[in-house]
Design a protein around this motif. Structure first.
Motif, short mmCIF file in Angstrom:
data_model
loop_
_atom_site.label_atom_id
_atom_site.label_comp_id
_atom_site.label_asym_id
_atom_site.label_seq_id
_atom_site.Cartn_x
_atom_site.Cartn_y
_atom_site.Cartn_z
N SER A 194 0.83 -1.21 0.00
CA SER A 194 0.00 0.00 0.00
C SER A 194 0.86 1.26 0.00
CB SER A 194 -0.98 -0.01 1.17
OG SER A 194 -0.26 0.14 2.37
N LYS A 195 2.09 1.13 0.47
CA LYS A 195 3.00 2.29 0.45
C LYS A 195 3.44 2.65 -0.98
CE LYS A 195 5.07 1.29 4.94
NZ LYS A 195 6.24 0.56 5.49
N LEU A 196 3.25 1.74 -1.92
CA LEU A 196 3.67 2.02 -3.31
C LEU A 196 2.68 2.92 -4.04
CD1 LEU A 196 4.87 -1.58 -4.30
CD2 LEU A 196 6.29 0.36 -3.59
N THR A 197 1.49 3.11 -3.48
CA THR A 197 0.52 4.03 -4.09
C THR A 197 1.07 5.45 -4.04
OG1 THR A 197 -1.46 2.71 -3.66
CG2 THR A 197 -1.77 5.09 -3.75
N ASP A 198 0.98 6.13 -5.20
CA ASP A 198 1.45 7.52 -5.27
C ASP A 198 0.42 8.28 -6.13
OD1 ASP A 198 2.69 9.92 -5.85
OD2 ASP A 198 4.69 9.04 -6.12
N LEU A 199 -0.54 8.87 -5.45
CA LEU A 199 -1.66 9.49 -6.17
C LEU A 199 -1.20 10.60 -7.10
CD1 LEU A 199 -4.39 9.57 -3.36
CD2 LEU A 199 -4.22 7.99 -5.30
N LYS A 200 -0.20 11.36 -6.68
CA LYS A 200 0.29 12.46 -7.52
C LYS A 200 0.82 11.97 -8.86
CE LYS A 200 1.40 16.37 -4.60
NZ LYS A 200 2.12 16.27 -3.32
N ARG A 201 1.49 10.83 -8.83
CA ARG A 201 2.03 10.29 -10.08
C ARG A 201 1.05 9.36 -10.79
NH1 ARG A 201 7.43 7.75 -8.12
NH2 ARG A 201 7.67 6.96 -10.24
N GLY A 202 -0.14 9.23 -10.21
CA GLY A 202 -1.15 8.40 -10.86
C GLY A 202 -0.90 6.91 -10.70
#
Ligand code: ZN
Length: 393
Positions: free
Chosen positions: A238-246
């Motif tokens: 779940s830490k791999l989610t990066d909303l800014k980078r989509g």
């Protein structure tokens, strides 16, 4: 304005006449959508999808096209229709799918109907109205150009888009490589009918943990819990989610263990991964594959990968959008663009570097849901936009 005129290749007054042509044929477009919705075509029913394919092959051949089917194992056959054109050169590819997510018999509870300014029914929005626009636009172009199309057009309607396009992907890519541009008649985005100039890439991964079973009372310390290990891995993922980078990761299902008094030897998670850029897909794949067990006595197995590359807003995509927006400006409305999280077959063609414009289909809502519907008032201008794009790209 002058530039816009050049792009569209038609004078504004002429465009006005052409929009009226489709306004006058609104009822025919409605009847076509009705006919297509009433032939149910769930992805997993080969016979049913073939019935729709045959019907459409007949309709496209009636417009002078040459239809052929690509045989698909376990799925309906994919329909390709080639139209020759006055100008020669590379064809424009019109891309869509025959299949829907609705099981056979859905019409009984969700019949085709007209109400509240909309057409309702399974597949009305995703994407049988889009197929109706292909028929209507081709018919119109023949009408205006002396029973011929101004340029070659290739229609491809695949049978397995809703289940991942495994059997059609190669065909889609081969035809796209030979085309000048790809117009995808998938549903438009939002109530204003935005076209889609970016779509995320989609992947699925399965993470399996192997631990060691033991009696939770007699031999507690001899067990290695796969569920505890999986839980810790899920937090890492779940830490791999990066909303800014989509970049998003969703662990959608977890499974594991056998009984409450057994230390679980196995646990599995299935995750959905989405990326806006291809280079992020490679990076993400590498990170997922290099996950290490917290408990050294557990073993991790990861399988899967990104199966639809992202549709990125390349200069080719942006130019195609601009052309479409110039056309609609002359029709008198503003065409918006949107970036969305879901994938389509347009992802494959765009990833090859072929200019692709997606979301040219119906304006409505409720894809894959009981309230699936398209706005009747938008039908003529979507068909008009498609016909003008075929002429001017
Ligand atoms: Zn669709």
């Amino acid at each position: 304005m002058k530039k816009a005129k050049q792009n569209a290749g038609l004078a504004a007054s002429e465009l006005g006449t052409r929009l009226r042509y489709f306004e006058d044929r609104r009822e025919q477009i409605i009847q076509t959508i009705r006919q297509l919705v009433e032939v149910e075509s769930p992805s997993d029913d080969k016979e049913a999808v073939n019935r729709l394919g045959s019907l459409l092959a007949g309709r496209f051949e009636g417009l002078g096209g040459h239809a052929k089917f690509h045989h698909a194992q376990n799925f309906g056959n994919h329909l390709q229709v080639d139209f020759s054109g006055k100008s020669g050169g590379k064809p424009i590819m019109l891309l869509g799918h025959l299949d829907t997510v609705y099981p056979l018999g859905t019409l009984a509870t969700m019949p085709f109907r007209m109400a509240d300014g909309r057409l309702w029914g399974p597949g009305s929005f995703d994407m049988k109205s889009g197929i109706a626009f292909m028929l209507s636009a081709i018919e119109a172009l023949r009408h205006w150009h002396g029973d011929e199309l101004p340029r070659p057009v290739t229609v491809l309607l695949v049978s397995d888009e809703e289940v991942g396009s495994d059997t059609s992907r190669r065909i889609t890519e081969n035809l796209a490589r030979k085309s000048a541009a790809v117009l995808v008649l998938e549903p438009a985005y939002g109530s204003k009918g935005a076209v889609k100039t970016a779509r995320k890439g989609v992947g699925e991964y399965i993470l399996k943990v192997n631990g060691k079973a033991a009696h939770s009372g007699l031999d507690f310390e001899k067990g290695e819990s796969a569920i505890i290990e999986l839980s810790r891995e899920i937090l890492e993922i779940s830490k791999l989610t990066d909303l800014k980078r989509g970049i998003t990761l969703n662990v959608g299902t977890v499974q594991g263990g056998t009984r409450s008094n057994v230390i679980p030897a196995e646990a599995t998670a299935v995750l959905d991964a989405r990326v806006a850029r291809m280079k992020d897909a490679k990076e993400l794949d590498r990170k997922l594959r290099s996950l290490k067990p917290f408990n050294r006595k557990c073993r991790l197995e990861i399988s899967g990968g990104v199966n639809r590359p992202p549709l990125e807003r390349t200069p080719g995509v942006a130019a195609l959008y601009k052309k479409a927006a110039d056309i609609t400006k002359q029709f008198g409305w503003k065409l918006e663009e949107a970036a969305v999280g879901g994938g389509s077959d347009g992802n494959f063609t765009a990833a090859l570097g072929i200019p692709t414009l997606d979301g040219l289909g119906g304006v409505g809502e409720g894809a894959h849901a009981t309230h699936e519907s398209v706005l009747i008032s938008e039908l003529p201008r979507r068909a008009a936009l498609l016909s003008a794009l075929i002429e001017s790209v």
